[in-house]
Each structure stands twice: as structure tokens, then as C-alpha cells.
Scaffold this motif. Structure first.
Motif, PDB file in Angstrom:
ATOM      1  N   ASP A  17      22.002   1.370   2.336  1.00 54.55           N
ATOM      2  CA  ASP A  17      22.370   0.363   3.333  1.00 54.55           C
ATOM      3  C   ASP A  17      21.256  -0.612   3.666  1.00 54.55           C
ATOM      4  OD1 ASP A  17      20.643   1.935   4.806  1.00 54.55           O
ATOM      5  OD2 ASP A  17      22.115   2.557   6.299  1.00 54.55           O
ATOM      6  N   ARG A  18      20.049  -0.409   3.101  1.00 55.64           N
ATOM      7  CA  ARG A  18      18.940  -1.310   3.432  1.00 55.64           C
ATOM      8  C   ARG A  18      17.859  -1.294   2.358  1.00 55.64           C
ATOM      9  NH1 ARG A  18      17.422   2.102   8.619  1.00 55.64           N
ATOM     10  NH2 ARG A  18      19.651   2.374   8.325  1.00 55.64           N
ATOM     11  N   LEU A  19      17.095  -2.374   2.380  1.00 54.80           N
ATOM     12  CA  LEU A  19      15.903  -2.483   1.531  1.00 54.80           C
ATOM     13  C   LEU A  19      14.754  -2.913   2.423  1.00 54.80           C
ATOM     14  CD1 LEU A  19      14.459  -2.584  -1.222  1.00 54.80           C
ATOM     15  CD2 LEU A  19      15.262  -4.955  -1.443  1.00 54.80           C
ATOM     16  N   HIS A  20      13.684  -2.136   2.419  1.00 54.56           N
ATOM     17  CA  HIS A  20      12.484  -2.476   3.189  1.00 54.56           C
ATOM     18  C   HIS A  20      11.421  -2.962   2.215  1.00 54.56           C
ATOM     19  CE1 HIS A  20       8.988  -1.011   6.023  1.00 54.56           C
ATOM     20  NE2 HIS A  20       8.895  -2.293   5.702  1.00 54.56           N
ATOM     21  N   VAL A  21      11.026  -4.214   2.385  1.00 50.46           N
ATOM     22  CA  VAL A  21      10.024  -4.837   1.526  1.00 50.46           C
ATOM     23  C   VAL A  21       8.811  -5.208   2.371  1.00 50.46           C
ATOM     24  CG1 VAL A  21       9.501  -6.851   0.106  1.00 50.46           C
ATOM     25  CG2 VAL A  21      11.710  -5.716  -0.123  1.00 50.46           C
ATOM     26  N   ARG A  22       7.632  -4.836   1.890  1.00 49.40           N
ATOM     27  CA  ARG A  22       6.398  -5.149   2.604  1.00 49.40           C
ATOM     28  C   ARG A  22       5.619  -6.224   1.841  1.00 49.40           C
ATOM     29  NH1 ARG A  22       2.947  -0.117   3.398  1.00 49.40           N
ATOM     30  NH2 ARG A  22       1.986  -0.660   1.410  1.00 49.40           N
ATOM     31  N   LEU A  23       5.210  -7.262   2.537  1.00 51.89           N
ATOM     32  CA  LEU A  23       4.305  -8.251   1.956  1.00 51.89           C
ATOM     33  C   LEU A  23       2.971  -7.552   1.726  1.00 51.89           C
ATOM     34  CD1 LEU A  23       5.091 -11.270   4.329  1.00 51.89           C
ATOM     35  CD2 LEU A  23       6.403 -10.438   2.361  1.00 51.89           C
ATOM     36  N   ASP A  24       2.459  -7.631   0.506  1.00 51.97           N
ATOM     37  CA  ASP A  24       1.347  -6.748   0.161  1.00 51.97           C
ATOM     38  C   ASP A  24       0.268  -7.466  -0.637  1.00 51.97           C
ATOM     39  OD1 ASP A  24       0.093  -4.250   0.258  1.00 51.97           O
ATOM     40  OD2 ASP A  24       0.932  -3.640  -1.665  1.00 51.97           O
ATOM     41  N   ARG A  25      -0.378  -8.446   0.013  1.00 54.26           N
ATOM     42  CA  ARG A  25      -1.565  -9.089  -0.554  1.00 54.26           C
ATOM     43  C   ARG A  25      -2.684  -9.014   0.494  1.00 54.26           C
ATOM     44  NH1 ARG A  25      -1.347 -14.781  -2.159  1.00 54.26           N
ATOM     45  NH2 ARG A  25      -2.823 -14.192  -3.810  1.00 54.26           N
ATOM     46  N   PRO A  26      -3.080  -7.826   0.880  1.00 54.55           N
ATOM     47  CA  PRO A  26      -4.024  -7.694   1.994  1.00 54.55           C
ATOM     48  C   PRO A  26      -5.358  -8.388   1.752  1.00 54.55           C
ATOM     49  CG  PRO A  26      -3.810  -5.621   0.797  1.00 54.55           C
ATOM     50  CD  PRO A  26      -2.731  -6.521   0.294  1.00 54.55           C
ATOM     51  N   GLU A  27      -5.735  -8.531   0.490  1.00 53.02           N
ATOM     52  CA  GLU A  27      -7.029  -9.156   0.189  1.00 53.02           C
ATOM     53  C   GLU A  27      -7.059 -10.627   0.580  1.00 53.02           C
ATOM     54  OE1 GLU A  27      -4.347  -9.821  -3.302  1.00 53.02           O
ATOM     55  OE2 GLU A  27      -4.807  -8.149  -1.965  1.00 53.02           O
ATOM     56  N   VAL A  28      -5.868 -11.263   0.742  1.00 52.40           N
ATOM     57  CA  VAL A  28      -5.793 -12.666   1.186  1.00 52.40           C
ATOM     58  C   VAL A  28      -4.889 -12.777   2.420  1.00 52.40           C
ATOM     59  CG1 VAL A  28      -6.362 -13.766  -1.004  1.00 52.40           C
ATOM     60  CG2 VAL A  28      -3.983 -13.094  -0.552  1.00 52.40           C
ATOM     61  N   ARG A  29      -4.861 -11.695   3.206  1.00 57.28           N
ATOM     62  CA  ARG A  29      -4.097 -11.679   4.458  1.00 57.28           C
ATOM     63  C   ARG A  29      -2.623 -12.034   4.231  1.00 57.28           C
ATOM     64  NH1 ARG A  29      -7.222 -12.309   9.156  1.00 57.28           N
ATOM     65  NH2 ARG A  29      -5.856 -13.918   9.989  1.00 57.28           N
ATOM     66  N   ASN A  30      -2.080 -11.507   3.132  1.00 58.29           N
ATOM     67  CA  ASN A  30      -0.665 -11.702   2.790  1.00 58.29           C
ATOM     68  C   ASN A  30      -0.275 -13.170   2.684  1.00 58.29           C
ATOM     69  OD1 ASN A  30      -0.355  -8.942   2.690  1.00 58.29           O
ATOM     70  ND2 ASN A  30       0.547  -8.780   4.728  1.00 58.29           N
ATOM     71  N   ALA A  31      -1.186 -14.002   2.227  1.00 59.30           N
ATOM     72  CA  ALA A  31      -0.861 -15.413   2.003  1.00 59.30           C
ATOM     73  C   ALA A  31       0.286 -15.511   0.995  1.00 59.30           C
ATOM     74  CB  ALA A  31      -2.086 -16.161   1.482  1.00 59.30           C
ATOM     75  N   ILE A  32       1.179 -16.443   1.243  1.00 59.38           N
ATOM     76  CA  ILE A  32       2.379 -16.582   0.419  1.00 59.38           C
ATOM     77  C   ILE A  32       2.076 -17.521  -0.748  1.00 59.38           C
ATOM     78  CG2 ILE A  32       4.804 -17.309   0.403  1.00 59.38           C
ATOM     79  CD1 ILE A  32       4.843 -16.698   3.441  1.00 59.38           C
ATOM     80  N   ASP A  33       1.941 -16.942  -1.932  1.00 63.77           N
ATOM     81  CA  ASP A  33       1.701 -17.749  -3.124  1.00 63.77           C
ATOM     82  C   ASP A  33       2.985 -17.828  -3.951  1.00 63.77           C
ATOM     83  OD1 ASP A  33       1.857 -15.202  -4.195  1.00 63.77           O
ATOM     84  OD2 ASP A  33       0.001 -15.352  -5.347  1.00 63.77           O
TER      85      ASP A  33
END
Length: 245
Positions: free
Chosen positions: A12-28
């Protein structure tokens, strides 16, 4: 290296974690592409989406190193804005569990969610004008709908950052939780939604997001579909059976 981590993948769900901690999860661009793949999966098999970040940061914004090199054609392509529109239009609700910094594109990603829950350390801001650009991935129109025009303009033009308590008072988030319990709170909200009829949830989200001049026609059409669904009869029969003395 993947920019996203699947924390939980259930029926019933998908949990996704933003995982670029080395660049503070910057969105590339890689993260954008991975999120598009998530959207394609959830469009094919609708489920709730839970988005979270890593310790102390949800997403610090677009990747500035990439952003600096983008030109006119990149702006017109709407690399982030089209992704966030797609996320907002997913069939089932999207829950953003935000702790730490949510800035620029990271804040705009959270604005695209249907629900925002904050950890006590959450901070929301849109500093784009200080970098010589605008918040073009949704903040200029979503934010005023969420917090009102006066506060939205202060965030967009004067760099005001809202802490968790201010975000709650402004209606930007629906609740604030201790950091350690934030994901559990998001899961609890997902549990409550998952108890409802999935088709009714999907139609309610679609009708809720419809433009004002589409009502009440869009409500009536959605209801006409649901009135014919087996779940409606089953759930109402179960309700009536429970009420019998």
C-alpha cells in the motif's frame, strides 16, 4: 551511486529517502531521473508515496554546481518543475516527512506533496533570488496557496525561513513531531489513509485538486463512478451490519 534509497516497499505504500548526504541531498539530474522512475511505477500501480530525507536535512535545494551551468533551454525544459507537477498528480497521496533543511527546490518538492509533517528541526525557505534566479519549480504559485500571499512573498523576496513551529502556525505543515518519531508519524498517517477505500481516496484527491470552475460537475462524475464500485456496497453493508442491535 543511487540518489534515492527505498526504505520500505509495501503493497500500500512506497517510502523513498533522498540519499545524497555528502551534498545535503541536493537535487541533481540523477535524482530527478530516479524520482521520475518512482512516479512511473506509482502511476502504473498506485500506492501511497512517503518522502523523507537524511539526518538534519530533507533537501538543501537544486544542485548549485549543475544549476550554475544550465542555460535558457534547460529553464524552458522545466527539469524540476515538471517533476514536481508529476509528483503532485500521482494517483494516491504523497506524504513528505521533513526534518532539517528544506530549501529552494527541496522546499518546492515538499510543497508538491499532499501532506507535510515536520520534525522539530525543520526549516523551510526559498533563497533563489539571492542566487539571481526565481523559485521556478512551484513556490511562486503553490506557496501562496499554502501560507497566504503576504507570508509567501516574504519567503520568496526577503529570504524568510520558517522553522517548524512557524510552518505549523502558517498551515504549511499539518503536525510537528520529535525527529526520532517523524517517520513513524508519517507511517501512522499512511496507515489511516490505507484503511480507506483506495478508489475513493484516488477520486477525492483528483476532485480536490480540480479547478474551482470544474465543480460541482467533477464531483458528480466521480461520485457516479464510485456509486457503481463493489467497494461502496461492501463497505456500506459492513457499516449497516455493525449498527444492527
Amino acid at each position: 551511486m543511487p540518489a534515492l534509497r527505498r526504505v520500505e516497499d509495501r503493497a500500500d505504500r512506497l517510502h523513498v529517502r533522498l540519499d545524497r548526504p555528502e551534498v545535503r541531498n541536493a537535487i541533481d539530474r540523477a535524482m530527478v531521473d530516479e524520482l521520475h522512475a518512482v512516479c512511473a511505477e506509482l502511476e502504473e500501480r498506485p500506492r501511497l508515496l512517503l518522502l523523507s530525507g537524511t539526518e538534519k536535512v530533507f533537501a538543501s535545494g537544486a544542485d548549485i554546481a549543475e544549476l550554475r551551468e544550465r542555460g535558457r533551454e534547460d529553464a524552458l525544459a522545466g527539469i524540476n518543475s515538471r517533476l514536481f507537477v508529476r509528483i503532485a498528480r500521482l494517483p494516491m497521496p504523497v506524504i513528505a516527512a521533513v526534518d532539517g533543511w528544506a530549501l529552494g527546490g527541496g522546499a518546492e518538492l515538499a510543497y508538491a506533496a499532499d501532506f507535510r509533517l515536520a520534525g522539530v528541526n525543520a526549516r523551510f525557505g526559498n533563497p533563489e533570488v539571492g542566487l539571481g534566479i526565481i523559485a521556478a519549480a512551484g513556490a511562486t504559485w503553490r506557496l501562496k496557496e499554502l501560507v497566504g500571499e503576504a507570508l509567501a512573498l516574504e519567503m520568496l523576496l526577503a529570504g524568510r525561513v520558517l522553522d517548524a513551529a512557524e510552518a505549523l502556525a502558517a498551515g504549511l505543515v499539518s503536525a510537528v513531531h520529535p525527529s526520532a518519531g517523524l517517520v513513524a508519524a508519517a507511517d501512522a498517517l499512511a496507515d489511516r489513509i490505507a484503511e480507506q477505500d483506495p478508489l475513493a481516496v484516488r477520486y477525492t484527491k483528483r476532485v480536490f485538486r480540480a479547478p474551482r470552475d470544474a465543480h460541482p460537475d467533477v464531483d458528480d462524475v466521480a461520485q457516479s463512478v464510485l456509486f457503481e464500485s463493489p467497494a461502496k456496497r461492501e463497505r456500506m453493508t459492513a457499516f449497516l451490519e455493525r449498527k444492527k442491535p
